[in-house]
Design a protein around this motif. Structure first.
Motif, PDB file in Angstrom:
ATOM      1  N   LYS A  87     -24.904  72.460  67.200  1.00 21.17           N
ATOM      2  CA  LYS A  87     -23.503  72.081  67.423  1.00 21.17           C
ATOM      3  C   LYS A  87     -22.620  72.509  66.253  1.00 21.17           C
ATOM      4  CE  LYS A  87     -20.552  68.098  68.300  1.00 21.17           C
ATOM      5  NZ  LYS A  87     -20.464  66.645  68.339  1.00 21.17           N
ATOM      6  N   ASP A  88     -23.162  72.402  65.027  1.00 20.29           N
ATOM      7  CA  ASP A  88     -22.408  72.753  63.825  1.00 20.29           C
ATOM      8  C   ASP A  88     -22.463  74.246  63.498  1.00 20.29           C
ATOM      9  OD1 ASP A  88     -21.826  70.063  63.546  1.00 20.29           O
ATOM     10  OD2 ASP A  88     -23.335  69.709  61.985  1.00 20.29           O
ATOM     11  N   GLY A  89     -23.107  75.037  64.380  1.00 18.23           N
ATOM     12  CA  GLY A  89     -23.200  76.481  64.133  1.00 18.23           C
ATOM     13  C   GLY A  89     -24.235  76.858  63.091  1.00 18.23           C
ATOM     14  N   ARG A  90     -25.203  75.980  62.843  1.00 19.39           N
ATOM     15  CA  ARG A  90     -26.238  76.235  61.834  1.00 19.39           C
ATOM     16  C   ARG A  90     -27.625  76.217  62.477  1.00 19.39           C
ATOM     17  NH1 ARG A  90     -27.108  72.167  58.814  1.00 19.39           N
ATOM     18  NH2 ARG A  90     -26.039  70.648  60.088  1.00 19.39           N
ATOM     19  N   ALA A  91     -27.762  76.822  63.636  1.00 19.74           N
ATOM     20  CA  ALA A  91     -29.036  76.791  64.357  1.00 19.74           C
ATOM     21  C   ALA A  91     -30.151  77.397  63.513  1.00 19.74           C
ATOM     22  CB  ALA A  91     -28.915  77.567  65.661  1.00 19.74           C
ATOM     23  N   PRO A  92     -31.328  76.768  63.517  1.00 18.77           N
ATOM     24  CA  PRO A  92     -32.457  77.361  62.801  1.00 18.77           C
ATOM     25  C   PRO A  92     -32.941  78.613  63.534  1.00 18.77           C
ATOM     26  CG  PRO A  92     -33.176  75.437  64.026  1.00 18.77           C
ATOM     27  CD  PRO A  92     -31.677  75.511  64.168  1.00 18.77           C
ATOM     28  N   ASP A  93     -33.665  79.454  62.819  1.00 18.62           N
ATOM     29  CA  ASP A  93     -34.243  80.642  63.440  1.00 18.62           C
ATOM     30  C   ASP A  93     -35.460  80.274  64.279  1.00 18.62           C
ATOM     31  OD1 ASP A  93     -32.529  82.729  62.236  1.00 18.62           O
ATOM     32  OD2 ASP A  93     -33.357  81.902  60.382  1.00 18.62           O
ATOM     33  N   ILE A  94     -36.167  79.261  63.845  1.00 20.13           N
ATOM     34  CA  ILE A  94     -37.363  78.789  64.546  1.00 20.13           C
ATOM     35  C   ILE A  94     -37.337  77.267  64.519  1.00 20.13           C
ATOM     36  CG2 ILE A  94     -39.892  78.757  64.568  1.00 20.13           C
ATOM     37  CD1 ILE A  94     -39.769  81.381  62.933  1.00 20.13           C
ATOM     38  N   ALA A  95     -37.658  76.661  65.663  1.00 19.88           N
ATOM     39  CA  ALA A  95     -37.661  75.206  65.725  1.00 19.88           C
ATOM     40  C   ALA A  95     -38.877  74.716  66.492  1.00 19.88           C
ATOM     41  CB  ALA A  95     -36.385  74.697  66.396  1.00 19.88           C
ATOM     42  N   GLN A  96     -39.548  73.741  65.924  1.00 22.62           N
ATOM     43  CA  GLN A  96     -40.665  73.075  66.594  1.00 22.62           C
ATOM     44  C   GLN A  96     -40.105  71.797  67.197  1.00 22.62           C
ATOM     45  OE1 GLN A  96     -43.464  71.102  64.134  1.00 22.62           O
ATOM     46  NE2 GLN A  96     -45.110  71.239  65.628  1.00 22.62           N
ATOM     47  N   ILE A  97     -39.673  71.901  68.441  1.00 23.00           N
ATOM     48  CA  ILE A  97     -39.022  70.780  69.108  1.00 23.00           C
ATOM     49  C   ILE A  97     -39.540  70.664  70.528  1.00 23.00           C
ATOM     50  CG2 ILE A  97     -36.921  70.894  67.713  1.00 23.00           C
ATOM     51  CD1 ILE A  97     -35.562  72.405  70.011  1.00 23.00           C
ATOM     52  N   GLY A  98     -39.210  69.580  71.165  1.00 17.96           N
ATOM     53  CA  GLY A  98     -39.578  69.391  72.555  1.00 17.96           C
ATOM     54  C   GLY A  98     -38.418  69.670  73.493  1.00 17.96           C
ATOM     55  N   ALA A  99     -37.201  69.496  73.025  1.00 14.02           N
ATOM     56  CA  ALA A  99     -36.013  69.601  73.869  1.00 14.02           C
ATOM     57  C   ALA A  99     -35.413  71.001  73.781  1.00 14.02           C
ATOM     58  CB  ALA A  99     -34.985  68.558  73.444  1.00 14.02           C
ATOM     59  N   TYR A 100     -36.101  71.975  74.367  1.00 15.02           N
ATOM     60  CA  TYR A 100     -35.627  73.348  74.279  1.00 15.02           C
ATOM     61  C   TYR A 100     -35.113  73.893  75.609  1.00 15.02           C
ATOM     62  CZ  TYR A 100     -40.035  74.235  76.475  1.00 15.02           C
ATOM     63  OH  TYR A 100     -41.071  74.199  77.349  1.00 15.02           O
ATOM     64  N   ALA A 101     -35.394  73.216  76.732  1.00 11.44           N
ATOM     65  CA  ALA A 101     -35.055  73.749  78.048  1.00 11.44           C
ATOM     66  C   ALA A 101     -33.552  74.016  78.202  1.00 11.44           C
ATOM     67  CB  ALA A 101     -35.551  72.820  79.146  1.00 11.44           C
ATOM     68  N   ASP A 102     -32.721  73.137  77.691  1.00 11.00           N
ATOM     69  CA  ASP A 102     -31.275  73.357  77.794  1.00 11.00           C
ATOM     70  C   ASP A 102     -30.853  74.596  77.020  1.00 11.00           C
ATOM     71  OD1 ASP A 102     -30.934  71.153  79.423  1.00 11.00           O
ATOM     72  OD2 ASP A 102     -30.313  69.820  77.792  1.00 11.00           O
ATOM     73  N   TYR A 103     -31.456  74.823  75.846  1.00  9.56           N
ATOM     74  CA  TYR A 103     -31.139  76.022  75.067  1.00  9.56           C
ATOM     75  C   TYR A 103     -31.563  77.271  75.824  1.00  9.56           C
ATOM     76  CZ  TYR A 103     -30.733  72.583  71.294  1.00  9.56           C
ATOM     77  OH  TYR A 103     -30.386  71.506  70.522  1.00  9.56           O
ATOM     78  N   ALA A 104     -32.729  77.218  76.468  1.00  8.81           N
ATOM     79  CA  ALA A 104     -33.199  78.362  77.256  1.00  8.81           C
ATOM     80  C   ALA A 104     -32.246  78.632  78.409  1.00  8.81           C
ATOM     81  CB  ALA A 104     -34.607  78.097  77.773  1.00  8.81           C
ATOM     82  N   ALA A 105     -31.837  77.577  79.112  1.00  2.15           N
ATOM     83  CA  ALA A 105     -30.932  77.730  80.251  1.00  2.15           C
ATOM     84  C   ALA A 105     -29.581  78.314  79.829  1.00  2.15           C
ATOM     85  CB  ALA A 105     -30.738  76.380  80.947  1.00  2.15           C
ATOM     86  N   GLN A 106     -29.191  78.069  78.573  1.00  2.65           N
ATOM     87  CA  GLN A 106     -27.921  78.589  78.059  1.00  2.65           C
ATOM     88  C   GLN A 106     -28.072  79.982  77.454  1.00  2.65           C
ATOM     89  OE1 GLN A 106     -26.502  75.649  75.240  1.00  2.65           O
ATOM     90  NE2 GLN A 106     -26.818  74.002  76.703  1.00  2.65           N
ATOM     91  N   GLY A 107     -29.289  80.539  77.518  1.00  3.62           N
ATOM     92  CA  GLY A 107     -29.519  81.882  76.984  1.00  3.62           C
ATOM     93  C   GLY A 107     -29.564  81.934  75.465  1.00  3.62           C
ATOM     94  N   LYS A 108     -29.898  80.829  74.817  1.00  2.00           N
ATOM     95  CA  LYS A 108     -29.897  80.767  73.360  1.00  2.00           C
ATOM     96  C   LYS A 108     -31.270  80.994  72.732  1.00  2.00           C
ATOM     97  CE  LYS A 108     -25.906  77.743  73.063  1.00  2.00           C
ATOM     98  NZ  LYS A 108     -25.391  76.461  72.579  1.00  2.00           N
ATOM     99  N   LEU A 109     -32.299  81.233  73.550  1.00  2.00           N
ATOM    100  CA  LEU A 109     -33.647  81.398  73.020  1.00  2.00           C
ATOM    101  C   LEU A 109     -34.213  82.768  73.371  1.00  2.00           C
ATOM    102  CD1 LEU A 109     -35.330  78.000  74.036  1.00  2.00           C
ATOM    103  CD2 LEU A 109     -34.093  78.555  71.947  1.00  2.00           C
ATOM    104  N   TYR A 110     -35.096  83.233  72.528  1.00  2.00           N
ATOM    105  CA  TYR A 110     -35.895  84.408  72.872  1.00  2.00           C
ATOM    106  C   TYR A 110     -37.001  83.964  73.813  1.00  2.00           C
ATOM    107  CZ  TYR A 110     -33.872  86.984  68.953  1.00  2.00           C
ATOM    108  OH  TYR A 110     -33.017  87.612  68.093  1.00  2.00           O
TER     109      TYR A 110
END
Length: 183
Positions: A87-110
């Motif tokens: 949200k603050d524009g400081r996204a990590p390059d790699i994240a070990q998280i469980g809540a990634y589906a929304d980021y994938a749906a928004q085209g924000k993930l490799y």
């Protein structure tokens, strides 16, 4: 946006890591990859920070000119922390998280196939790898699997001659030869 996949371990050892994310570049041309990971320890003595620091240093040793900055947050808050960073524009390059589906749906993930070799992907337990999919495309990379709770049927254990559930890390807690076969 630089946020990549959930599950750093598989990615951190893969050759494709060097091409991922938006790693920041300093004036000396050195690239720093920002990694956020979950802490599964319950004290400083068994904090995941030690593990991730070791992984980061090993990666840096194999990949001159690349630095890895690791931040570890409790597994209960890591998803929220990453959401705040994004949200603050400081996204990590790699994240070990469980809540990634929304980021994938928004085209924000490799996609995993953009980051990992075929042999690395083939080494995953398929049922766990499928859990990292969004619309049949793998984004999440398996890292750990655990059973939070394990239940057992006391009557069946008794019939099998098992006096109690074995403690973690043991293979059996059978009573001596007085046990009866289950039938």
């Amino acid at each position: 946006m630089g946020l990549t996949t959930a599950g750093v371990a598989g990615v951190a050892t893969a050759p494709g890591l060097t091409a991922c994310g938006s790693g920041s570049s300093g004036s000396d041309g050195e690239v720093t990859l920002k990694v956020v990971a979950a802490d599964y320890g319950d004290s400083t003595a068994n904090s995941s920070q030690k593990y991730w620091n070791k992984v980061a240093r090993a990666f840096e040793a194999k990949n001159g000119g690349l630095k890895v900055e690791v931040k570890v947050y409790s597994w209960t808050e890591v998803d929220r922390r990453v959401a705040e960073m994004v949200k603050d524009g400081r996204a990590p390059d790699i994240a070990q998280i469980g809540a990634y589906a929304d980021y994938a749906a928004q085209g924000k993930l490799y996609r995993a196939d953009e980051m990992l070799s075929i042999p690395t992907q083939a080494g995953f337990i398929s049922s766990i790898a499928h859990a990292g999919e969004v619309r049949r495309v793998q984004y999440g990379v398996p890292f750990v699997a655990s059973a939070r709770l394990l239940f057992y049927n006391k009557k069946l254990f008794d019939r099998a001659g098992i006096s109690s559930a074995p403690p973690a890390g043991t293979s059996s807690n059978r009573r001596p030869s007085s046990s009866r076969p289950v039938g």
